[in-house]
Design an enzyme around this catalytic site. Structure first.
Site, PDB file in Angstrom:
ATOM      1  N   ASP A   9      -2.250   6.088  -5.125  1.00 38.37           N
ATOM      2  CA  ASP A   9      -3.155   7.114  -5.643  1.00 38.37           C
ATOM      3  C   ASP A   9      -2.583   7.886  -6.818  1.00 38.37           C
ATOM      4  OD1 ASP A   9      -2.456  10.194  -4.114  1.00 38.37           O
ATOM      5  OD2 ASP A   9      -1.302   8.387  -3.728  1.00 38.37           O
TER       6      ASP A   9
ATOM      7  N   PHE B  53       0.841  -1.202   0.000  1.00 38.35           N
ATOM      8  CA  PHE B  53       0.000   0.000   0.000  1.00 38.35           C
ATOM      9  C   PHE B  53       0.872   1.246   0.000  1.00 38.35           C
ATOM     10  CE2 PHE B  53      -2.309  -3.239   2.400  1.00 38.35           C
ATOM     11  CZ  PHE B  53      -3.606  -3.173   1.890  1.00 38.35           C
ATOM     12  N   ASP B  54       0.457   2.239  -0.760  1.00 43.43           N
ATOM     13  CA  ASP B  54       0.954   3.590  -0.560  1.00 43.43           C
ATOM     14  C   ASP B  54       0.342   4.123   0.740  1.00 43.43           C
ATOM     15  OD1 ASP B  54       2.111   6.126  -1.056  1.00 43.43           O
ATOM     16  OD2 ASP B  54       0.290   6.790  -2.075  1.00 43.43           O
ATOM     17  N   GLY B  55       0.881   5.224   1.250  1.00 41.64           N
ATOM     18  CA  GLY B  55       0.375   5.782   2.489  1.00 41.64           C
ATOM     19  C   GLY B  55      -0.669   6.860   2.281  1.00 41.64           C
TER      20      GLY B  55
END
Length: 300
Positions: free
Chosen positions: A274, A161-163
């Site tokens: 995102d 996951f990106d943050g």
């Protein structure tokens, strides 16, 4: 007594994210849906090739083996019901125990996410993904041409996951976009002990942690945070996870370095980010999905 999916991780997925329907989709994109339906009907007995999210789904469903159901996968698709027959037959061919599906023949299917109690929606349709996110459901646009998952970890589900704008809100990203890196670092350093607001994928990470503590099917879970943050802004991200009482197995604070090669080494079954530029870097190496959420969602 009515059937309930309560307590399970419910994943809704489009047919094109689960299976490789790119050849058939060319007919659909030409504007002839009846020709598309006819082609799918001709190929009813021909299993569709595995798609980008196939490994993710296969491993998630493996957590149901030998115990109470923990994961439900539902096909939620703009396909027509005839094409849906091929989807179910293809799932049966690969041994995927998928029983539920909603097929809307071109209409947006996102409204069915709520009655399904879906916590995650994967689709190749950007508009559907955006509508799902606006409705409060974690969602990502699957890149159909992305690399397929590595087969090196058959008993371990790996997700990265990106943050900001994915696990966390885009609060800090807004500061970066408006005022630059120095202001972002100062903002995050001064708020290191203040947890970030939750992003759309926090419930997904929580569900994965529950799976991680289970023993279903002999499967394990390994998660990674892969972020453009660097020290000292890393501390707020880690402290936020601590406040949530959620652990990740690996954390990569890359300070703007391209994420693709790091993800290639981690070998996830799926990666969520995102920013379109990060997804392009990732998709050359691993299955990837664009989370069209937040101030930087359209950036290359």
């Amino acid at each position: 007594m009515p059937v309930s999916l309560h307590g399970q991780l419910v994943v809704a997925i489009s047919a094109r994210a689960l299976f490789d329907f790119e050849a058939e989709n060319q007919v659909f994109e030409a504007g002839d849906d009846r020709a598309y339906m006819a082609l799918q009907q001709q190929r009813l007995d021909e299993p569709a090739p595995r798609g980008v999210a196939f490994s993710l789904v296969e491993k998630l469903l493996a957590f149901n083996e030998g115990g109470a159901p923990q994961v439900e996968v539902v096909v939620l698709s703009r396909n027509d019901p005839i094409s849906g027959m091929r989807v179910f037959r293809s799932a049966r061919h690969y041994g995927l125990p998928i029983e539920r599906g909603v097929f809307t023949r071109g209409a947006s299917p996102w409204r069915y996410l709520k009655p399904l109690s879906a916590q995650l929606f994967l689709s190749t349709n950007e508009a559907d993904v955006r509508q799902a996110l606006q409705a409060g459901v974690a969602a990502a646009r699957v890149m159909p041409q992305a690399a397929r998952a590595s087969a090196a970890h058959p008993h371990e589900l790996r997700i990265a996951f990106d943050g900001d704008a994915v696990l966390f809100s885009d609060e800090a990203e807004q500061v970066f976009q408006r005022d630059g890196l120095a202001a972002f670092q100062a903002h995050e350093t001064s708020r290191a002990h203040q947890p970030l607001p939750a992003g759309p994928f926090k419930p997904v990470l929580e569900a994965l942690q529950r799976l991680q503590h289970s023993t279903g099917g002999g499967m394990k879970v390994r998660t990674a945070l892969v972020t453009a943050r660097s020290a000292p802004a890393h501390e707020r991200a880690i402290r936020t996870l601590m406040d949530w009482q959620i652990e990740v197995d690996e954390a990569m604070f890359l300070g703007g370095l391209p994420k693709g090669e790091f993800l290639r080494e981690f070998e996830p079954d799926f990666f969520f980010d995102d920013q379109a530029g990060h997804i392009a870097s990732a998709a050359a190496h691993v299955p990837a999905g664009h989370v069209a959420m937040g101030v930087a969602a359209g950036q290359g």
